[in-house]
Design a protein around this motif. Structure first.
Motif, PDB file in Angstrom:
ATOM      1  N   LEU A 205       0.912  -1.120   0.072  1.00 50.59           N
ATOM      2  CA  LEU A 205       0.178  -0.025  -0.185  1.00 50.59           C
ATOM      3  C   LEU A 205       0.906   1.288   0.081  1.00 50.59           C
ATOM      4  N   GLY A 206       1.914   1.170  -0.201  1.00 51.51           N
ATOM      5  CA  GLY A 206       3.013   2.348  -0.186  1.00 51.51           C
ATOM      6  C   GLY A 206       4.125   1.896  -0.915  1.00 51.51           C
ATOM      7  N   PRO A 207       5.197   2.824  -0.777  1.00 56.11           N
ATOM      8  CA  PRO A 207       6.470   2.553  -1.893  1.00 56.11           C
ATOM      9  C   PRO A 207       7.324   1.778  -1.132  1.00 56.11           C
ATOM     10  N   ILE A 208       8.120   0.743  -1.862  1.00 57.01           N
ATOM     11  CA  ILE A 208       9.106  -0.124  -1.460  1.00 57.01           C
ATOM     12  C   ILE A 208      10.123   0.216  -0.425  1.00 57.01           C
ATOM     13  N   ARG A 209      10.121  -0.486   0.724  1.00 57.63           N
ATOM     14  CA  ARG A 209      10.993   0.068   1.669  1.00 57.63           C
ATOM     15  C   ARG A 209      12.482  -0.606   1.580  1.00 57.63           C
ATOM     16  N   GLY A 210      12.739  -1.843   1.386  1.00 54.58           N
ATOM     17  CA  GLY A 210      13.824  -2.515   1.219  1.00 54.58           C
ATOM     18  C   GLY A 210      14.308  -2.714   2.641  1.00 54.58           C
ATOM     19  N   LEU A 211      15.749  -2.089   2.464  1.00 54.31           N
ATOM     20  CA  LEU A 211      16.477  -2.097   4.027  1.00 54.31           C
ATOM     21  C   LEU A 211      15.738  -1.005   4.971  1.00 54.31           C
ATOM     22  N   GLU A 212      15.896  -1.393   6.271  1.00 52.73           N
ATOM     23  CA  GLU A 212      15.507  -0.282   7.356  1.00 52.73           C
ATOM     24  C   GLU A 212      16.352   1.002   7.346  1.00 52.73           C
ATOM     25  N   GLU A 213      15.753   1.795   7.494  1.00 50.09           N
ATOM     26  CA  GLU A 213      16.444   3.185   7.459  1.00 50.09           C
ATOM     27  C   GLU A 213      17.627   3.094   8.303  1.00 50.09           C
ATOM     28  N   SER A 214      17.494   2.415   9.605  1.00 48.71           N
ATOM     29  CA  SER A 214      18.802   2.450  10.551  1.00 48.71           C
ATOM     30  C   SER A 214      20.068   1.545   9.774  1.00 48.71           C
ATOM     31  N   GLU A 215      19.459   0.510   8.959  1.00 50.39           N
ATOM     32  CA  GLU A 215      20.523  -0.227   8.174  1.00 50.39           C
ATOM     33  C   GLU A 215      21.236   0.545   7.153  1.00 50.39           C
ATOM     34  N   LEU A 216      20.485   1.340   6.502  1.00 46.08           N
ATOM     35  CA  LEU A 216      20.937   2.187   5.516  1.00 46.08           C
ATOM     36  C   LEU A 216      21.950   3.162   5.966  1.00 46.08           C
ATOM     37  N   LEU A 217      21.491   3.784   7.253  1.00 45.13           N
ATOM     38  CA  LEU A 217      22.448   4.803   7.894  1.00 45.13           C
ATOM     39  C   LEU A 217      23.549   4.172   8.493  1.00 45.13           C
ATOM     40  N   ALA A 218      23.423   2.880   8.804  1.00 40.71           N
ATOM     41  CA  ALA A 218      24.685   2.155   9.291  1.00 40.71           C
ATOM     42  C   ALA A 218      25.724   1.821   8.164  1.00 40.71           C
ATOM     43  N   LEU A 219      25.009   1.454   6.860  1.00 43.62           N
ATOM     44  CA  LEU A 219      25.976   1.154   5.873  1.00 43.62           C
ATOM     45  C   LEU A 219      26.728   2.511   5.205  1.00 43.62           C
ATOM     46  N   THR A 220      25.782   3.528   5.570  1.00 42.75           N
ATOM     47  CA  THR A 220      26.487   4.778   4.973  1.00 42.75           C
ATOM     48  C   THR A 220      27.677   5.167   5.777  1.00 42.75           C
ATOM     49  N   ALA A 221      27.450   5.260   7.235  1.00 47.69           N
ATOM     50  CA  ALA A 221      28.304   5.536   8.112  1.00 47.69           C
ATOM     51  C   ALA A 221      29.591   4.745   8.025  1.00 47.69           C
ATOM     52  N   ASN A 222      29.639   3.486   7.409  1.00 46.93           N
ATOM     53  CA  ASN A 222      30.655   2.553   7.383  1.00 46.93           C
ATOM     54  C   ASN A 222      31.572   2.976   6.362  1.00 46.93           C
ATOM     55  N   LYS A 223      32.783   3.524   6.527  1.00 47.88           N
ATOM     56  CA  LYS A 223      33.838   4.033   5.740  1.00 47.88           C
ATOM     57  C   LYS A 223      34.477   2.978   4.663  1.00 47.88           C
TER      58      LYS A 223
END
Length: 275
Positions: A205-223
């Motif tokens: 009923l909405g857009p595809i979420r995929g990974l959770e936002e917390s998971e996405l932020l953790a991957l982005t913070a990983n250098k």
């Protein structure tokens, strides 16, 4: 044929010298070589004995060369051996190469169910469970299985808080992550129950979420990972919304109660007089 078919006979100038030399005589330290019926003497370091001069014969290959060729062939045969996590793969099973690949795979799956299988090559439980996971994938062609190798993606697994193997996460459409758990052959019922519960098709009923936002932020913070994620900007409230917030509806005041009438003698007199 004028090929060199020479039989050379070595003769030493001793009393029992070579008789085939004939009239050529005997010379000490010389070699009598016969070419086409004629004899000739040639100096040789050999002392006595016979020497045959003929076509050159091929020598057998040395032991070192044979051993090296066998070793190379063995190395080639071992190099072609498939790893245990590469055996029995189905068309709906695919290996994940990067963090961006994982995020894109979940988004592109739409409303379909996606199971992410985290495993380690040195994990005995992962090795024993792999054939059964392949069987589940074969029986569920509408479900996509993604494999994440811990030895190749340690940093990504740490960012996703995956430290126990084998480990599974279920994702679907707008619901995002449905469940996550670890199981082995002894607790395979967890996997069966989760697959039976989340396998039926459902419309998002909405857009595809995929990974959770917390998971996405953790991957982005990983250098160590080449992964970027931009958070969606928050929508500012409109003027109508601001008006509603600033001037809310005022509550209605209660109706004042009617005055009480005393039942004294004076009131009775007034009532009787019609006042």
């Amino acid at each position: 044929m004028a090929a060199v078919q020479a039989m050379a006979k070595v003769s030493v100038g001793s009393p029992g010298g070579n008789r085939a030399a004939g009239s050529l005589g005997r010379r000490r330290g010389a070699v009598a070589v016969r070419f086409g019926g004629s004899w000739s003497w040639r100096k040789s370091p050999f002392v006595g004995g016979r020497m045959a001069v003929g076509p050159r014969r091929s020598r057998p290959a040395s032991r070192n060369l044979v051993a090296s060729s066998v070793q190379v062939s063995m190395n080639l045969s071992f190099g072609k051996t498939m790893k245990w996590w590469e055996k029995g793969l189905q068309p709906n099973m695919r290996a994940i190469h990067t963090a961006q690949d994982l995020a894109d795979s979940l988004i592109n799956a739409g409303d379909g169910l996606v199971i992410v299988d985290f495993f380690s090559p040195g994990c005995a439980g992962c090795h024993a469970l792999h054939p059964k996971i392949c069987q589940f994938a074969e029986r569920s062609p509408d479900v996509q299985f993604l494999q994440v190798n811990f030895e190749e993606h340690k940093s990504m697994c740490h960012s996703l808080h995956v430290h126990v193997f084998p480990f599974f996460r279920f994702y679907r459409g707008a619901q995002g992550r449905l469940c996550s758990f670890s199981c082995t052959n002894a607790t395979i019922k967890k996997f069966k129950d989760a697959l039976a519960k989340h396998r039926p098709d459902r419309c998002s009923l909405g857009p595809i979420r995929g990974l959770e936002e917390s998971e996405l932020l953790a991957l982005t913070a990983n250098k160590d990972l080449k992964f970027t994620y931009t958070r969606e900007p928050e929508v500012a409230p409109t003027m109508d919304d601001a008006t509603e917030i600033i001037t809310p509806d005022l509550p209605r005041l209660p109706t004042p109660p009617k005055p009480l009438v005393r039942q004294g003698s004076e009131d009775r007199a007034l009532v009787s007089l019609g006042r």
